[in-house]
Design an enzyme around this catalytic site. Structure first.
Site, short mmCIF file in Angstrom:
data_model
loop_
_atom_site.label_atom_id
_atom_site.label_comp_id
_atom_site.label_asym_id
_atom_site.label_seq_id
_atom_site.Cartn_x
_atom_site.Cartn_y
_atom_site.Cartn_z
N SER A 171 0.85 -1.19 0.00
CA SER A 171 0.00 0.00 0.00
C SER A 171 0.89 1.24 0.00
CB SER A 171 -0.94 -0.03 1.21
OG SER A 171 -1.88 1.02 1.12
N THR A 172 0.80 2.08 1.02
CA THR A 172 1.57 3.33 1.04
C THR A 172 3.06 3.06 0.90
OG1 THR A 172 -0.08 4.34 2.48
CG2 THR A 172 2.05 5.43 2.33
N HIS A 197 -2.67 -1.10 -3.29
CA HIS A 197 -3.83 -0.25 -3.03
C HIS A 197 -3.71 1.03 -3.85
CE1 HIS A 197 -4.34 -2.25 1.19
NE2 HIS A 197 -4.91 -2.97 0.24
N MET A 290 -0.12 0.90 5.33
CA MET A 290 -0.82 1.14 6.59
C MET A 290 -2.00 0.18 6.73
SD MET A 290 -2.33 4.73 8.06
CE MET A 290 -0.66 5.36 8.23
N ASP A 293 -4.53 -5.10 6.03
CA ASP A 293 -4.93 -5.90 4.87
C ASP A 293 -3.77 -6.80 4.45
OD1 ASP A 293 -6.56 -6.82 2.82
OD2 ASP A 293 -5.84 -5.31 1.40
#
Length: 351
Positions: A171-172, A197, A290, A293
């Protein structure tokens, strides 16, 4: 600091952010050159940045910031086909996350999306941007669904096959991390399936950019695409991706479905499908991001006999998803970002 050539955006964003506890807008300026003047006086913790602006575009300004003094940047950009490519470049240049805005009804949209904007700024403030030289959960919906909402638990894969599969969730900070990993791979790497994401319409441009940089083929996944050595498939924004096995071949299913762990695509959905379809023939890797998931899905992969890795804390932009996966027992080993490519190639050798 808010940098946007729209007076309406500057006014509304400044008001919304100033109302949020613990957030203060130091400056709201119309273009990067004005921003540079203000930065000489006072440097903000987070910059909210438009992309298309007069005198200097946002990406040029972003690169300048990252080279001089890395600072968390949230891109607030209009979602169009052209904007998708531009924003993919911005993520590659070091932006932490994206908040999309429409061309019409802008003021009302910004007011309606105030929780998302505040959450994006708070997440950016915690990011380790020094690791950057990507879309986080905003206001949570009432229910947080698990992978059960898309794919049932249970089922066993074949004990052993000749082809290996690598599943990656991030993600991030993942856009830069994936670039570092995928550009290190040769054409004989195992087939790779990826959930990053990212908003709808951005993943195609992101995949195309990686494809231009990598020796392997990288593309946005399409329904029934085969998973073969030398190819990486990235789940399309806004849809889930699952791995399936038919005879001697792996392929992906791209499906609709509810948000899982507040994301679509969800890492947990992909990882569970890999546990069921590939089992011990897979390598699961959870990287910077973050939230949680992927933590449950990685544990399912490990329980199915797969090897599992996490990006280590020191090399993560945000040590959230890997930390939770380690906590739940789904991780065999944590490795630095620079070593993940070698681990993937080692997996191919095991086939």
């Amino acid at each position: 600091m808010v940098v946007d050539d729209s007076a309406v955006v500057r006014q509304v964003l400044a008001a919304l952010l100033n109302e949020a506890p613990g957030i203060e807008v130091l400056h709201a300026v119309a273009d990067p050159l004005l921003a540079i003047e203000r930065l000489r006086v006072q440097w903000p913790d987070v910059i909210v940045l438009d992309v298309e602006m007069p005198r200097m575009d946002g990406i040029t300004f972003l690169r300048k910031i990252m080279s001089e003094r890395p600072t968390p940047v949230v891109i607030c950009s209009t979602l169009t086909a052209k904007g998708a490519q531009t924003t993919a470049e911005a993520l590659a240049a070091g932006a932490v996350s994206i908040v999309t805005k429409p061309k019409l009804g802008l003021k009302q949209f910004l007011q309606d999306a105030s929780d998302d904007l505040v959450a994006a700024v708070r997440a950016a403030a915690k990011a380790n941007v020094k690791r950057l030289v990507q879309r986080e959960p905003a206001q949570a919906p009432p229910a947080k669904l698990t992978a059960d909402a898309v794919i049932a638990p249970g089922g066993r894969a074949m004990a052993q096959t000749t082809e290996r599969v690598v599943a990656i969730g991030t993600s991030t900070g993942g856009t830069q991390a994936l670039e570092e990993v995928l550009t290190s791979l040769s054409r004989v790497s195992p087939g790779i399936v990826i959930v990053q994401h990212m908003p709808e319409k951005f993943t195609a441009a992101f995949a195309a950019r990686l494809d231009s940089l990598c020796e392997i083929e990288v593309r946005e996944a399409r329904h029934n695409d085969r998973v073969v050595p030398g190819r990486a498939l990235i789940a399309p924004g806004g849809r889930h991706m699952l791995l399936r096995r038919s005879g001697a071949q792996y392929h992906v299913e791209v499906v609709e479905g509810p948000l899982v762990n507040r994301h679509r695509p969800s890492v947990d959905v992909l990882f569970r499908s890999v546990a069921k379809s590939a089992g011990a023939n897979a390598l699961g890797i959870i990287m910077t991001g973050m939230g949680d998931d992927g933590a449950a899905g990685l544990l399912e992969m490990r329980q199915a006999g797969a090897h599992t890795l996490a990006q280590d804390e020191r090399s993560c932009v945000v040590y959230g998803m890997p930390k939770e996966a380690v906590k739940r027992g789904g991780v065999e080993r944590s490795v630095p970002l620079q070593g993940i490519g070698a681990e993937i190639m080692r997996q191919m050798a095991m086939g």
